[in-house]
Design a protein around this motif. Structure first.
Motif, PDB file in Angstrom:
ATOM      1  N   THR A  46       0.832  -1.205   0.000  1.00  0.00           N
ATOM      2  CA  THR A  46       0.000   0.000   0.000  1.00  0.00           C
ATOM      3  C   THR A  46       0.862   1.249   0.000  1.00  0.00           C
ATOM      4  N   ALA A  47       0.313   2.290  -0.577  1.00  0.00           N
ATOM      5  CA  ALA A  47       1.049   3.535  -0.790  1.00  0.00           C
ATOM      6  C   ALA A  47       1.522   4.174   0.516  1.00  0.00           C
ATOM      7  N   THR A  48       0.846   3.869   1.613  1.00  0.00           N
ATOM      8  CA  THR A  48       1.200   4.522   2.886  1.00  0.00           C
ATOM      9  C   THR A  48       2.327   3.798   3.630  1.00  0.00           C
ATOM     10  N   HIS A  49       2.739   2.627   3.138  1.00  0.00           N
ATOM     11  CA  HIS A  49       3.861   1.889   3.760  1.00  0.00           C
ATOM     12  C   HIS A  49       4.681   1.267   2.634  1.00  0.00           C
ATOM     13  N   LEU A  50       5.531   2.019   1.996  1.00  0.00           N
ATOM     14  CA  LEU A  50       6.290   1.471   0.866  1.00  0.00           C
ATOM     15  C   LEU A  50       7.393   0.555   1.403  1.00  0.00           C
ATOM     16  N   PRO A  51       7.450  -0.687   0.903  1.00  0.00           N
ATOM     17  CA  PRO A  51       8.399  -1.661   1.452  1.00  0.00           C
ATOM     18  C   PRO A  51       9.791  -1.536   0.821  1.00  0.00           C
ATOM     19  N   PHE A  52      10.345  -0.332   0.882  1.00  0.00           N
ATOM     20  CA  PHE A  52      11.653  -0.083   0.265  1.00  0.00           C
ATOM     21  C   PHE A  52      12.506   0.753   1.215  1.00  0.00           C
ATOM     22  N   ALA A  53      13.824   0.599   1.076  1.00  0.00           N
ATOM     23  CA  ALA A  53      14.768   1.370   1.903  1.00  0.00           C
ATOM     24  C   ALA A  53      14.754   2.835   1.460  1.00  0.00           C
ATOM     25  N   PRO A  54      15.180   3.745   2.347  1.00  0.00           N
ATOM     26  CA  PRO A  54      15.278   5.155   1.944  1.00  0.00           C
ATOM     27  C   PRO A  54      16.185   5.313   0.723  1.00  0.00           C
ATOM     28  N   ALA A  55      15.899   6.327  -0.080  1.00  0.00           N
ATOM     29  CA  ALA A  55      16.727   6.712  -1.230  1.00  0.00           C
ATOM     30  C   ALA A  55      16.986   5.545  -2.196  1.00  0.00           C
ATOM     31  N   THR A  56      15.907   4.829  -2.562  1.00  0.00           N
ATOM     32  CA  THR A  56      16.036   3.676  -3.460  1.00  0.00           C
ATOM     33  C   THR A  56      15.761   4.047  -4.918  1.00  0.00           C
ATOM     34  N   PHE A  57      14.951   5.093  -5.146  1.00  0.00           N
ATOM     35  CA  PHE A  57      14.486   5.377  -6.509  1.00  0.00           C
ATOM     36  C   PHE A  57      14.868   6.782  -6.983  1.00  0.00           C
ATOM     37  N   ASP A  58      15.013   6.898  -8.320  1.00  0.00           N
ATOM     38  CA  ASP A  58      15.240   8.208  -8.940  1.00  0.00           C
ATOM     39  C   ASP A  58      13.919   8.878  -9.302  1.00  0.00           C
ATOM     40  N   VAL A  59      12.914   8.053  -9.565  1.00  0.00           N
ATOM     41  CA  VAL A  59      11.604   8.563  -9.983  1.00  0.00           C
ATOM     42  C   VAL A  59      10.517   7.728  -9.308  1.00  0.00           C
ATOM     43  N   VAL A  60       9.490   8.392  -8.789  1.00  0.00           N
ATOM     44  CA  VAL A  60       8.268   7.707  -8.346  1.00  0.00           C
ATOM     45  C   VAL A  60       7.111   8.367  -9.090  1.00  0.00           C
ATOM     46  N   PHE A  61       6.206   7.545  -9.625  1.00  0.00           N
ATOM     47  CA  PHE A  61       5.053   8.139 -10.305  1.00  0.00           C
ATOM     48  C   PHE A  61       3.789   7.328 -10.046  1.00  0.00           C
ATOM     49  N   CYS A  62       2.656   7.974 -10.252  1.00  0.00           N
ATOM     50  CA  CYS A  62       1.345   7.313 -10.229  1.00  0.00           C
ATOM     51  C   CYS A  62       0.563   7.866 -11.402  1.00  0.00           C
ATOM     52  N   SER A  63      -0.004   6.993 -12.213  1.00  0.00           N
ATOM     53  CA  SER A  63      -0.937   7.430 -13.238  1.00  0.00           C
ATOM     54  C   SER A  63      -2.324   7.006 -12.761  1.00  0.00           C
ATOM     55  N   PHE A  64      -3.044   7.938 -12.149  1.00  0.00           N
ATOM     56  CA  PHE A  64      -4.324   7.635 -11.515  1.00  0.00           C
ATOM     57  C   PHE A  64      -4.176   6.447 -10.570  1.00  0.00           C
ATOM     58  N   GLY A  65      -2.993   6.304 -10.011  1.00  0.00           N
ATOM     59  CA  GLY A  65      -2.726   5.195  -9.087  1.00  0.00           C
ATOM     60  C   GLY A  65      -3.301   5.482  -7.721  1.00  0.00           C
ATOM     61  N   ALA A  66      -2.602   5.094  -6.698  1.00  0.00           N
ATOM     62  CA  ALA A  66      -3.178   4.975  -5.357  1.00  0.00           C
ATOM     63  C   ALA A  66      -3.670   6.270  -4.712  1.00  0.00           C
ATOM     64  N   LEU A  67      -3.169   7.433  -5.133  1.00  0.00           N
ATOM     65  CA  LEU A  67      -3.282   8.611  -4.268  1.00  0.00           C
ATOM     66  C   LEU A  67      -4.705   9.032  -3.928  1.00  0.00           C
ATOM     67  N   GLN A  68      -5.622   8.925  -4.888  1.00  0.00           N
ATOM     68  CA  GLN A  68      -6.977   9.382  -4.546  1.00  0.00           C
ATOM     69  C   GLN A  68      -7.784   8.324  -3.795  1.00  0.00           C
ATOM     70  N   PHE A  69      -7.149   7.165  -3.576  1.00  0.00           N
ATOM     71  CA  PHE A  69      -7.814   6.105  -2.810  1.00  0.00           C
ATOM     72  C   PHE A  69      -7.321   6.045  -1.365  1.00  0.00           C
ATOM     73  N   VAL A  70      -6.344   6.893  -1.045  1.00  0.00           N
ATOM     74  CA  VAL A  70      -5.690   6.853   0.257  1.00  0.00           C
ATOM     75  C   VAL A  70      -6.256   7.940   1.157  1.00  0.00           C
ATOM     76  N   SER A  71      -6.532   7.580   2.411  1.00  0.00           N
ATOM     77  CA  SER A  71      -6.982   8.572   3.390  1.00  0.00           C
ATOM     78  C   SER A  71      -5.779   9.300   3.997  1.00  0.00           C
TER      79      SER A  71
END
Ligand SMILES: C[S@@+](CC[C@H](N)C(=O)[O-])C[C@H]1O[C@@H](n2cnc3c(N)ncnc32)[C@H](O)[C@@H]1O
Length: 273
Positions: A123-148
């Motif tokens: 789930t978007a509120t608990h990303l199972p990755f270490a800090p500073a793992t990615f250069d880019v994060v994106f959502c195309s109508f992904g999780a954000l409007q479904f998250v409280s």
């Protein structure tokens, strides 16, 4: 992109917690995934990157920039079409989604296309990755409007991005909240307050269980959220309805699209200290 309303649910507007949102939306996307992919899969393209129902692609908009050689995470990746496109452009695209069934479709497309997107259920509120793992994060109508707990979700993106890393996401344009989700004339008359953040909730009539939730943030809310988590906003793309595009997707249609924006794409990066 809510075009899935079954007959046996009633619509309410009321507060819903993160846990309740997740408990509703995971199973909802599991139920809806087969129909969603059958209806929209061709439009999205198995290895295509579409930013929203208007059909604008990443190739056209260049929101992410050159992804070759970059570590790229898609949050709310569904069947992984966008991340698969990233892979075809030399990026190391990874997916994360709440729905098991959506991820099964992703695996099916991995096999059919020969372009695999390593993906994880989460789930978007608990990303199972270490800090500073990615250069880019994106959502195309992904999780954000479904998250409280949107503060947690944006904070998690900031945590897993490297300094200077880019965050881009598309959501229903916040001004659409004022209008009924109707692709016709009825969808052009404002009937509710833009500033009313009370979530949209579908409740199963038979069981009383919350079966689907969507959350609203105003344009100002998004700007404050990004700034509050150390992001610098560099663009807000509001794609216009294309002249040759007549596809109806839920409440998105030509009738509304030529008059009001349906999609907002925010583009930001982590400030370098
Ligand atoms: C409209 S689809 C977008 C996926 C893909 N970009 C597409 O266009 O098909 C939204 C996706 O967000 C996922 N999702 C919903 N809530 C989520 C959450 N809290 N964390 C991660 N994914 C979530 C759903 O399972 C669904 O696959």
């Amino acid at each position: 992109m809510d075009d899935h309303l079954p007959q046996s649910v009633r619509v309410e507007r009321r507060a819903v917690s993160e846990e309740e949102s997740r408990r509703a939306n995971g199973p909802d996307w599991d139920r809806y995934a087969d129909e969603y992919q059958a209806t929209h899969g061709t439009f999205l393209g198995d290895a295509g990157f579409v930013w929203g129902p208007e059909g604008h692609t990443e190739e056209e908009l260049h929101v992410l920039g050159d992804v070759a050689g970059l570590d790229v995470l898609e949050v709310g990746s569904g069947a992984g079409q966008c991340s698969r496109w990233v892979r075809t452009r030399g990026g190391r695209g990874f997916g994360l989604d709440l729905s098991h069934r959506q991820l099964q479709h992703s695996q099916r497309l991995d096999e059919e296309t020969g372009v695999a997107v390593p993906s994880v259920r989460g789930t978007a509120t608990h990303l199972p990755f270490a800090p500073a793992t990615f250069d880019v994060v994106f959502c195309s109508f992904g999780a954000l409007q479904f998250v409280s707990d949107i503060e947690d979700a944006v904070g998690e993106v900031a945590r897993v991005l490297r300094p200077g890393g880019r965050f881009a996401f598309s959501v229903t344009h916040p001004t659409r909240w004022m209008f009924p989700d109707d692709p016709g004339e009825a969808g052009l008359t404002a009937t509710q307050s833009y500033w009313d953040r009370t979530p949209y909730v579908e409740v199963d009539d038979a069981t009383g269980v919350v079966s689907y939730v969507e959350h609203h943030r105003t344009l100002g809310d998004w700007v404050r959220l990004l700034a509050g988590h150390g992001f610098v906003l560099s663009d807000l793309v509001e794609p216009e309805w294309p002249a040759d595009h007549d596809r109806v997707w839920g409440g998105w249609s030509r009738a509304r699209g030529v008059l009001t924006p349906g999609t907002a794409i925010f583009v930001a990066h982590v400030a370098v200290q």
